[in-house]
Scaffold this motif. Structure first.
Motif, mmCIF file in Angstrom:
data_model
loop_
_atom_site.group_PDB
_atom_site.id
_atom_site.type_symbol
_atom_site.label_atom_id
_atom_site.label_comp_id
_atom_site.label_asym_id
_atom_site.label_seq_id
_atom_site.Cartn_x
_atom_site.Cartn_y
_atom_site.Cartn_z
ATOM 1 N N GLY A 89 9.235 17.860 21.448
ATOM 2 C CA GLY A 89 8.378 17.802 22.626
ATOM 3 C C GLY A 89 6.916 17.586 22.317
ATOM 4 N N VAL A 90 6.571 17.457 21.041
ATOM 5 C CA VAL A 90 5.170 17.189 20.693
ATOM 6 C C VAL A 90 4.777 15.792 21.163
ATOM 7 C CG1 VAL A 90 5.117 18.761 18.720
ATOM 8 C CG2 VAL A 90 5.846 16.374 18.389
ATOM 9 N N ASP A 91 3.483 15.621 21.378
ATOM 10 C CA ASP A 91 2.970 14.314 21.813
ATOM 11 C C ASP A 91 2.772 13.363 20.639
ATOM 12 O OD1 ASP A 91 2.319 14.899 24.773
ATOM 13 O OD2 ASP A 91 1.346 16.551 23.698
ATOM 14 N N TYR A 92 2.451 13.919 19.469
ATOM 15 C CA TYR A 92 2.145 13.109 18.295
ATOM 16 C C TYR A 92 2.847 13.684 17.061
ATOM 17 C CZ TYR A 92 -1.854 11.771 21.218
ATOM 18 O OH TYR A 92 -2.657 11.343 22.249
ATOM 19 N N VAL A 93 3.137 12.802 16.127
ATOM 20 C CA VAL A 93 3.562 13.197 14.784
ATOM 21 C C VAL A 93 2.668 12.442 13.806
ATOM 22 C CG1 VAL A 93 5.401 13.118 13.084
ATOM 23 C CG2 VAL A 93 5.951 13.632 15.459
ATOM 24 N N SER A 94 2.009 13.151 12.884
ATOM 25 C CA SER A 94 1.131 12.489 11.912
ATOM 26 C C SER A 94 1.741 12.568 10.519
ATOM 27 C CB SER A 94 -0.267 13.109 11.926
ATOM 28 O OG SER A 94 -0.221 14.492 11.663
ATOM 29 N N VAL A 95 1.610 11.458 9.788
ATOM 30 C CA VAL A 95 2.245 11.332 8.467
ATOM 31 C C VAL A 95 1.241 10.731 7.493
ATOM 32 C CG1 VAL A 95 4.162 10.328 7.176
ATOM 33 C CG2 VAL A 95 4.505 10.999 9.568
ATOM 34 N N GLY A 96 0.833 11.495 6.498
ATOM 35 C CA GLY A 96 -0.161 11.038 5.543
ATOM 36 C C GLY A 96 0.333 9.927 4.638
ATOM 37 N N ARG A 97 1.622 9.922 4.309
ATOM 38 C CA ARG A 97 2.107 8.958 3.327
ATOM 39 C C ARG A 97 2.138 7.533 3.861
ATOM 40 N NH1 ARG A 97 7.519 7.585 2.376
ATOM 41 N NH2 ARG A 97 7.087 7.928 0.163
ATOM 42 N N LEU A 98 1.946 7.340 5.149
ATOM 43 C CA LEU A 98 1.917 5.983 5.691
ATOM 44 C C LEU A 98 0.857 5.137 4.999
ATOM 45 C CD1 LEU A 98 2.184 6.725 9.519
ATOM 46 C CD2 LEU A 98 4.049 6.128 7.948
ATOM 47 N N THR A 99 -0.288 5.721 4.744
ATOM 48 C CA THR A 99 -1.357 5.010 4.046
ATOM 49 C C THR A 99 -1.466 5.437 2.589
ATOM 50 O OG1 THR A 99 -2.905 6.665 4.924
ATOM 51 C CG2 THR A 99 -2.754 4.554 6.088
ATOM 52 N N GLN A 100 -1.017 6.614 2.274
ATOM 53 C CA GLN A 100 -1.195 7.165 0.937
ATOM 54 C C GLN A 100 -0.159 6.652 -0.055
ATOM 55 O OE1 GLN A 100 -0.309 11.397 0.354
ATOM 56 N NE2 GLN A 100 -2.373 11.656 -0.476
ATOM 57 N N SER A 101 1.050 6.356 0.408
ATOM 58 C CA SER A 101 2.152 6.113 -0.525
ATOM 59 C C SER A 101 3.000 4.892 -0.198
ATOM 60 C CB SER A 101 3.070 7.351 -0.568
ATOM 61 O OG SER A 101 2.346 8.514 -0.881
ATOM 62 N N ALA A 102 2.558 4.024 0.679
ATOM 63 C CA ALA A 102 3.371 2.857 1.037
ATOM 64 C C ALA A 102 3.451 1.893 -0.150
ATOM 65 C CB ALA A 102 2.788 2.144 2.249
ATOM 66 N N PRO A 103 4.655 1.444 -0.525
ATOM 67 C CA PRO A 103 4.768 0.465 -1.609
ATOM 68 C C PRO A 103 4.323 -0.913 -1.149
ATOM 69 C CG PRO A 103 6.932 0.919 -0.675
ATOM 70 C CD PRO A 103 5.972 1.853 0.005
ATOM 71 N N ALA A 104 3.790 -1.683 -2.067
ATOM 72 C CA ALA A 104 3.368 -3.039 -1.740
ATOM 73 C C ALA A 104 4.574 -3.906 -1.411
ATOM 74 C CB ALA A 104 2.599 -3.648 -2.914
ATOM 75 N N ALA A 105 4.413 -4.773 -0.423
ATOM 76 C CA ALA A 105 5.463 -5.732 -0.091
ATOM 77 C C ALA A 105 5.514 -6.825 -1.160
ATOM 78 C CB ALA A 105 5.196 -6.344 1.276
ATOM 79 N N ASP A 106 6.705 -7.362 -1.386
ATOM 80 C CA ASP A 106 6.880 -8.425 -2.379
ATOM 81 C C ASP A 106 6.602 -9.771 -1.708
ATOM 82 O OD1 ASP A 106 7.535 -10.039 -4.470
ATOM 83 O OD2 ASP A 106 9.620 -9.410 -4.632
ATOM 84 N N ILE A 107 5.387 -10.237 -1.859
ATOM 85 C CA ILE A 107 4.918 -11.480 -1.240
ATOM 86 C C ILE A 107 4.351 -12.360 -2.349
ATOM 87 C CG2 ILE A 107 3.241 -12.496 0.351
ATOM 88 C CD1 ILE A 107 3.469 -9.867 1.977
ATOM 89 N N GLY A 108 4.738 -13.630 -2.366
ATOM 90 C CA GLY A 108 4.292 -14.535 -3.413
ATOM 91 C C GLY A 108 3.616 -15.770 -2.864
ATOM 92 N N LEU A 109 3.047 -16.558 -3.765
ATOM 93 C CA LEU A 109 2.353 -17.786 -3.395
ATOM 94 C C LEU A 109 2.664 -18.844 -4.441
ATOM 95 C CD1 LEU A 109 0.355 -19.230 -1.570
ATOM 96 C CD2 LEU A 109 -1.510 -18.086 -2.752
ATOM 97 N N ASP A 110 3.271 -19.932 -4.021
ATOM 98 C CA ASP A 110 3.655 -21.021 -4.921
ATOM 99 C C ASP A 110 2.805 -22.261 -4.625
ATOM 100 O OD1 ASP A 110 5.791 -19.581 -6.176
ATOM 101 O OD2 ASP A 110 6.967 -19.875 -4.357
ATOM 102 N N PHE A 111 2.330 -22.902 -5.686
ATOM 103 C CA PHE A 111 1.456 -24.061 -5.561
ATOM 104 C C PHE A 111 2.149 -25.322 -6.063
ATOM 105 C CE2 PHE A 111 -1.816 -20.659 -6.319
ATOM 106 C CZ PHE A 111 -2.302 -20.664 -5.011
ATOM 107 N N ILE A 112 1.741 -26.463 -5.479
ATOM 108 C CA ILE A 112 2.186 -27.793 -5.934
ATOM 109 C C ILE A 112 0.937 -28.658 -6.107
ATOM 110 C CG2 ILE A 112 3.497 -29.861 -5.352
ATOM 111 C CD1 ILE A 112 5.301 -28.114 -3.616
ATOM 112 N N PRO A 113 0.736 -29.238 -7.286
ATOM 113 C CA PRO A 113 -0.429 -30.133 -7.472
ATOM 114 C C PRO A 113 -0.302 -31.366 -6.585
ATOM 115 C CG PRO A 113 0.520 -29.482 -9.580
ATOM 116 C CD PRO A 113 1.493 -29.061 -8.524
ATOM 117 N N LEU A 114 -1.430 -31.791 -5.986
ATOM 118 C CA LEU A 114 -1.457 -32.996 -5.168
ATOM 119 C C LEU A 114 -1.989 -34.174 -5.949
ATOM 120 C CD1 LEU A 114 -2.715 -31.528 -1.779
ATOM 121 C CD2 LEU A 114 -0.381 -32.109 -2.428
ATOM 122 N N ARG A 115 -2.883 -33.917 -6.877
ATOM 123 C CA ARG A 115 -3.354 -34.974 -7.773
ATOM 124 C C ARG A 115 -4.099 -34.353 -8.946
ATOM 125 N NH1 ARG A 115 -7.424 -35.862 -3.555
ATOM 126 N NH2 ARG A 115 -9.509 -35.324 -4.374
#
Length: 287
Positions: free
Chosen positions: A261-287
């Motif tokens: 019945g609480v209005d809010y739930v607060s969680v410190g680990r949302l910002t403190q412990s979130a693992p980085a997402a696996d995101i990459g960047l691939d390049f192709i030479p144009l000239r």
């Protein structure tokens, strides 16, 4: 894409982050020695940023700002809206421009998107686990110094909401404040007397609720209470002020605590412990 975050200086963030990576002001610093020595100045790349994880997206406009800081004429197409769900393999951004500029900005851009999308993705998981539209998931001040505005932005992209931004926008009376003031009631009275409009008071026992409310607390933070105790506390408060559950909350416990019945739930680990997402960047030479 226009992007503005109140209280956050994007240009300064980009400038200082790139300067750190380039070693600006250090002996021999101020340049990308690898790209400058290996890549011809006129070379051009096209690139695609994609995700290898299922994520909630956050930070793409900031990544674009890193690339444009190095090559203002770079063509950038952001392909996914901020806060959207993206499946593994989804293309997030396409780029075309100066090769050296892309390589110099790449790490700063990816670090930012990986970190912010990691936060947004964790927040979305907590919102799903909570499964309670009547209760709002909040972050805390447990943020990396210098990144608070960005991390709290990522929380919003994940479907959560922000607690106070800092020490200035609400009083948060905790056990050490109570220790000095002598009691919960006295601590709250001092904040009221100082003219503070929003006064959040932490209580960890049911018998602290009435003194806090009588003194003028505008929200109660119910600290480290199990679900049954939270229900009792919410019953005692009886809607007089909003209530917030905090402490001991994880993916296994959040649903029961939110259902108290609480209005809010607060969680410190949302910002403190979130693992980085696996995101990459691939390049192709144009000239």
């Amino acid at each position: 894409m226009n992007w503005h975050l109140e209280g956050f200086d994007l240009d300064r963030f980009v400038r200082e982050t790139l300067a750190e990576d380039l070693g600006a002001g250090l002996p021999g610093g101020g340049r990308d020695v690898t790209s400058d020595s290996v890549i011809p100045a006129e070379a051009r790349f096209s690139g695609v940023m994609d995700t290898r994880d299922a994520i909630r997206v956050a930070g793409l406009p900031i990544a674009a700002a890193f690339f444009r800081a190095r090559d203002p004429a770079m063509t950038i197409d952001i392909l996914v809206e901020e806060g959207a769900e993206a499946a593994p393999g989804t293309d997030l951004m396409r780029l075309e421009g100066n090769a050296r500029a892309m390589l110099t900005a790449e790490r700063s851009a990816l670090n930012t998107v990986q970190h912010l999308s990691g936060i947004a993705t964790m927040v979305a998981a907590y919102v799903r686990a909570m499964d309670n539209p009547a209760c709002t998931l909040l972050d805390t001040r447990k943020t990396i110094p210098g990144l608070r505005h960005l991390e709290k932005y990522a929380v919003r992209m994940g479907g959560g909401a922000n607690h106070r931004m800092g020490l200035w926008d609400a009083a948060m009376i905790k056990d050490n404040h109570v220790l000095v003031a002598g009691s919960v009631g006295e601590a709250v009275r001092r904040a009221v007397a100082a003219g503070v409009a929003e006064i959040i008071c932490e209580v960890d026992r049911i018998d602290q609720i009435e003194p806090a409310l009588a003194a003028g607390a505008t929200r109660l933070l119910l600290d480290n209470m199990d679900a049954a105790t939270l229900r009792r506390a919410v019953s005692v408060v009886d809607g007089r002020v909003p209530t917030e559950a905090s402490g001991g909350i994880n993916l296994d416990t959040i649903r029961a605590k939110a259902a108290s019945g609480v209005d809010y739930v607060s969680v410190g680990r949302l910002t403190q412990s979130a693992p980085a997402a696996d995101i990459g960047l691939d390049f192709i030479p144009l000239r």
